[in-house]
Design a protein around this motif. Structure first.
Motif, PDB file in Angstrom:
ATOM      1  N   ASN A  65     -12.509 -20.713   4.534  1.00 26.17           N
ATOM      2  CA  ASN A  65     -11.297 -21.311   3.974  1.00 26.17           C
ATOM      3  C   ASN A  65     -10.050 -20.916   4.775  1.00 26.17           C
ATOM      4  N   GLY A  66     -10.282 -20.324   5.958  1.00 23.69           N
ATOM      5  CA  GLY A  66      -9.163 -20.031   6.849  1.00 23.69           C
ATOM      6  C   GLY A  66      -8.514 -18.669   6.687  1.00 23.69           C
ATOM      7  N   PHE A  67      -9.120 -17.794   5.870  1.00 23.70           N
ATOM      8  CA  PHE A  67      -8.550 -16.451   5.703  1.00 23.70           C
ATOM      9  C   PHE A  67      -9.122 -15.496   6.748  1.00 23.70           C
ATOM     10  N   VAL A  68      -8.297 -14.551   7.164  1.00 22.45           N
ATOM     11  CA  VAL A  68      -8.687 -13.629   8.236  1.00 22.45           C
ATOM     12  C   VAL A  68      -9.040 -12.263   7.648  1.00 22.45           C
ATOM     13  N   ILE A  69     -10.262 -11.817   7.915  1.00 23.80           N
ATOM     14  CA  ILE A  69     -10.680 -10.470   7.520  1.00 23.80           C
ATOM     15  C   ILE A  69     -10.733  -9.620   8.790  1.00 23.80           C
ATOM     16  N   LYS A  70      -9.860  -8.620   8.857  1.00 22.42           N
ATOM     17  CA  LYS A  70      -9.786  -7.806  10.079  1.00 22.42           C
ATOM     18  C   LYS A  70     -10.617  -6.534   9.981  1.00 22.42           C
ATOM     19  N   ASN A  71     -10.741  -6.025   8.753  1.00 24.38           N
ATOM     20  CA  ASN A  71     -11.313  -4.694   8.626  1.00 24.38           C
ATOM     21  C   ASN A  71     -11.889  -4.526   7.218  1.00 24.38           C
ATOM     22  N   ILE A  72     -13.063  -3.884   7.120  1.00 25.13           N
ATOM     23  CA  ILE A  72     -13.637  -3.618   5.799  1.00 25.13           C
ATOM     24  C   ILE A  72     -13.597  -2.116   5.531  1.00 25.13           C
ATOM     25  N   VAL A  73     -12.959  -1.757   4.435  1.00 27.03           N
ATOM     26  CA  VAL A  73     -12.869  -0.347   4.028  1.00 27.03           C
ATOM     27  C   VAL A  73     -13.884  -0.178   2.902  1.00 27.03           C
TER      28      VAL A  73
ATOM     29  N   ASN B 185     -13.166  -8.892  -9.435  1.00 19.41           N
ATOM     30  CA  ASN B 185     -12.090  -7.977  -9.046  1.00 19.41           C
ATOM     31  C   ASN B 185     -12.520  -6.517  -9.082  1.00 19.41           C
ATOM     32  N   ASN B 186     -13.711  -6.233  -9.622  1.00 22.20           N
ATOM     33  CA  ASN B 186     -14.183  -4.855  -9.684  1.00 22.20           C
ATOM     34  C   ASN B 186     -14.855  -4.377  -8.403  1.00 22.20           C
ATOM     35  N   TRP B 187     -15.345  -5.318  -7.599  1.00 22.52           N
ATOM     36  CA  TRP B 187     -16.072  -4.865  -6.396  1.00 22.52           C
ATOM     37  C   TRP B 187     -15.306  -5.092  -5.102  1.00 22.52           C
ATOM     38  N   VAL B 188     -14.233  -5.873  -5.158  1.00 24.11           N
ATOM     39  CA  VAL B 188     -13.554  -6.198  -3.898  1.00 24.11           C
ATOM     40  C   VAL B 188     -12.056  -6.371  -4.124  1.00 24.11           C
TER      41      VAL B 188
ATOM     42  N   ASN C 166      -2.729  -7.059   5.085  1.00 25.27           N
ATOM     43  CA  ASN C 166      -2.924  -6.684   6.497  1.00 25.27           C
ATOM     44  C   ASN C 166      -4.295  -7.111   7.024  1.00 25.27           C
ATOM     45  N   GLY C 167      -5.067  -7.835   6.202  1.00 27.14           N
ATOM     46  CA  GLY C 167      -6.394  -8.280   6.634  1.00 27.14           C
ATOM     47  C   GLY C 167      -7.511  -7.335   6.234  1.00 27.14           C
ATOM     48  N   ASP C 168      -7.170  -6.257   5.507  1.00 26.14           N
ATOM     49  CA  ASP C 168      -8.191  -5.322   5.023  1.00 26.14           C
ATOM     50  C   ASP C 168      -8.881  -5.875   3.777  1.00 26.14           C
ATOM     51  N   VAL C 169     -10.180  -5.589   3.704  1.00 25.28           N
ATOM     52  CA  VAL C 169     -10.945  -5.869   2.482  1.00 25.28           C
ATOM     53  C   VAL C 169     -11.534  -4.538   2.039  1.00 25.28           C
ATOM     54  N   ALA C 170     -11.316  -4.178   0.767  1.00 23.43           N
ATOM     55  CA  ALA C 170     -11.906  -2.936   0.253  1.00 23.43           C
ATOM     56  C   ALA C 170     -13.110  -3.272  -0.616  1.00 23.43           C
TER      57      ALA C 170
ATOM     58  N   GLU D 189      -8.020   9.043  -2.506  1.00 22.91           N
ATOM     59  CA  GLU D 189      -8.468   8.642  -1.156  1.00 22.91           C
ATOM     60  C   GLU D 189      -8.039   7.199  -0.857  1.00 22.91           C
ATOM     61  N   PHE D 190      -8.242   6.306  -1.843  1.00 19.15           N
ATOM     62  CA  PHE D 190      -7.799   4.920  -1.681  1.00 19.15           C
ATOM     63  C   PHE D 190      -6.291   4.876  -1.396  1.00 19.15           C
ATOM     64  N   CYS D 191      -5.513   5.631  -2.172  1.00 12.86           N
ATOM     65  CA  CYS D 191      -4.056   5.621  -2.008  1.00 12.86           C
ATOM     66  C   CYS D 191      -3.633   6.127  -0.626  1.00 12.86           C
ATOM     67  N   GLU D 192      -4.344   7.118  -0.124  1.00 12.26           N
ATOM     68  CA  GLU D 192      -4.051   7.616   1.236  1.00 12.26           C
ATOM     69  C   GLU D 192      -4.368   6.538   2.268  1.00 12.26           C
ATOM     70  N   ASP D 193      -5.520   5.894   2.116  1.00 16.40           N
ATOM     71  CA  ASP D 193      -5.937   4.868   3.080  1.00 16.40           C
ATOM     72  C   ASP D 193      -4.994   3.668   3.088  1.00 16.40           C
ATOM     73  N   PHE D 194      -4.533   3.269   1.902  1.00 17.47           N
ATOM     74  CA  PHE D 194      -3.724   2.050   1.800  1.00 17.47           C
ATOM     75  C   PHE D 194      -2.226   2.334   1.625  1.00 17.47           C
ATOM     76  N   GLU D 195      -1.869   3.625   1.707  1.00 13.85           N
ATOM     77  CA  GLU D 195      -0.462   4.051   1.648  1.00 13.85           C
ATOM     78  C   GLU D 195       0.229   3.655   0.343  1.00 13.85           C
ATOM     79  N   TYR D 196      -0.374   4.084  -0.750  1.00 12.83           N
ATOM     80  CA  TYR D 196       0.230   3.922  -2.074  1.00 12.83           C
ATOM     81  C   TYR D 196       0.493   5.301  -2.674  1.00 12.83           C
ATOM     82  N   THR D 197       1.533   5.408  -3.499  1.00  8.07           N
ATOM     83  CA  THR D 197       1.777   6.638  -4.252  1.00  8.07           C
ATOM     84  C   THR D 197       0.935   6.582  -5.524  1.00  8.07           C
ATOM     85  N   PRO D 198       0.047   7.580  -5.745  1.00  8.70           N
ATOM     86  CA  PRO D 198      -0.832   7.516  -6.922  1.00  8.70           C
ATOM     87  C   PRO D 198      -0.132   7.946  -8.217  1.00  8.70           C
ATOM     88  N   ILE D 199      -0.346   7.186  -9.278  1.00  3.03           N
ATOM     89  CA  ILE D 199       0.135   7.563 -10.611  1.00  3.03           C
ATOM     90  C   ILE D 199      -1.095   7.604 -11.509  1.00  3.03           C
TER      91      ILE D 199
END
Length: 310
Positions: A115-123, A79-82, A87-91, A165-175
């Protein structure tokens, strides 16, 4: 958006041991006076028993195998690297320890696709490693997916600018806050947010006493309360038994479970257990070797898969 998933990725270790490169700021790690191959054998046993328990209640566990040639002692903590998003994004994340960077393997992503999962985009945030900045996935970032908020305790492994930067890309409010633990009489940053905090559906398990700054503590409490979460506070002593390192997952019939180690489960008080059990059942497994040498526990071993399916 869903807060919890029924699918997790786990990596079965082949060369697990105490990682000397992470021990510099992971104060949970301890040296076991055992040979590395004995440590790895014990870790594999704990891993297999844990996977069996998860599968038995209906959690979809996708197990990838580590590569012996890479010498990646911490690969058991993917969970530390990915992170995998609805939405199909992988960070992909920048890692503090050089020998952990080899854990990022394309074969693992291929396995999910098979396994049938869809990866649309790698961030990809990994170029930050060249500048000496790190952000270690959902170890550093706790996602409240439903309310689009992200919590991050800053540390040498969690850089504030990268988090924003992550929060901007993934549309989260940072705390943002700092969480500390006492090490040899000094207050030092806890290496990962997910060691002192867990977000479930309708509740949060959190070591509030690790947030020394009163204003920051108030802010965290305010956010959790306004989102209707019951706050289940744990002590710093309980945090050292990995009581903050828990993850809620779904099993058969979407039944929720809070997954933790046996050590975490055993250190909880009767009232804390009662509070958790109002929300979901507890599932625990013995992870003694993994916790002692790796300085991480049940949560760290599970990378949640939220990707869409074909």
């Amino acid at each position: 958006m869903q807060q919890t998933t029924d699918t997790i990725l786990m990596i079965r270790p082949v060369a697990f041991r105490m990682n000397e490169q992470t021990a510099v700021n992971n104060y949970f790690q301890e040296d076991l006076d055992l040979k590395n191959n004995e440590i790895n054998a014990k870790a594999q046993k704990e891993f297999d028993a844990f996977v069996s328990k998860l599968k038995a209640v209906g959690v979809n566990v996708i197990v990838a195998h580590d590569d012996k040639d890479l010498d990646t002692p911490d690969s058991i903590f993917p969970n530390n690297w990915v992170s995998f998003h609805e939405n199909g994004d992988v960070a992909l994340y920048p890692m503090f320890a050089e020998n952990r960077r080899k854990e990022r393997r394309e074969e693992v992503l291929d396995l999910l696709e098979s396994n049938g999962f869809v990866i649309k985009n790698i961030v990809d945030y990994t170029s930050a490693e060249d500048e000496g900045y790190f952000l270690e996935g959902t170890g550093s970032i706790l996602l409240d997916r439903v309310n689009s908020k992200a919590y991050c305790a800053l540390s040498p492994r969690a850089d504030e600018d990268l988090f924003i930067e992550f929060c901007e890309d993934f549309e989260y409010t940072p705390i943002v806050f700092t969480a500390n633990q006492t090490v040899d009489g000094q207050r030092l940053p806890i290496y990962h947010t997910n060691v002192m905090m867990c977000l479930g559906e309708g509740f949060a398990v959190i070591c509030l006493e690790s947030i020394d700054d009163k204003k920051e503590r108030k802010t965290v409490i305010k956010h959790l309360k306004e989102d209707g979460r019951e706050i289940i506070a744990i002590s710093e002593k309980q945090m050292h038994q990995f009581a903050g390192n828990m993850l809620q997952v779904k099993g058969f019939g979407n039944k929720p479970y809070l997954v933790m180690s046996k050590a975490a489960h055993e250190c909880l008080s009767a009232s804390q257990i009662a509070s958790i059990e109002k929300h979901c059942e507890i599932l625990s497994s013995s992870l003694e070797t993994i916790e002692t040498c790796g300085g991480g526990s049940a949560r760290c071993m599970m990378a949640e898969v939220f990707l869409p399916k074909q």
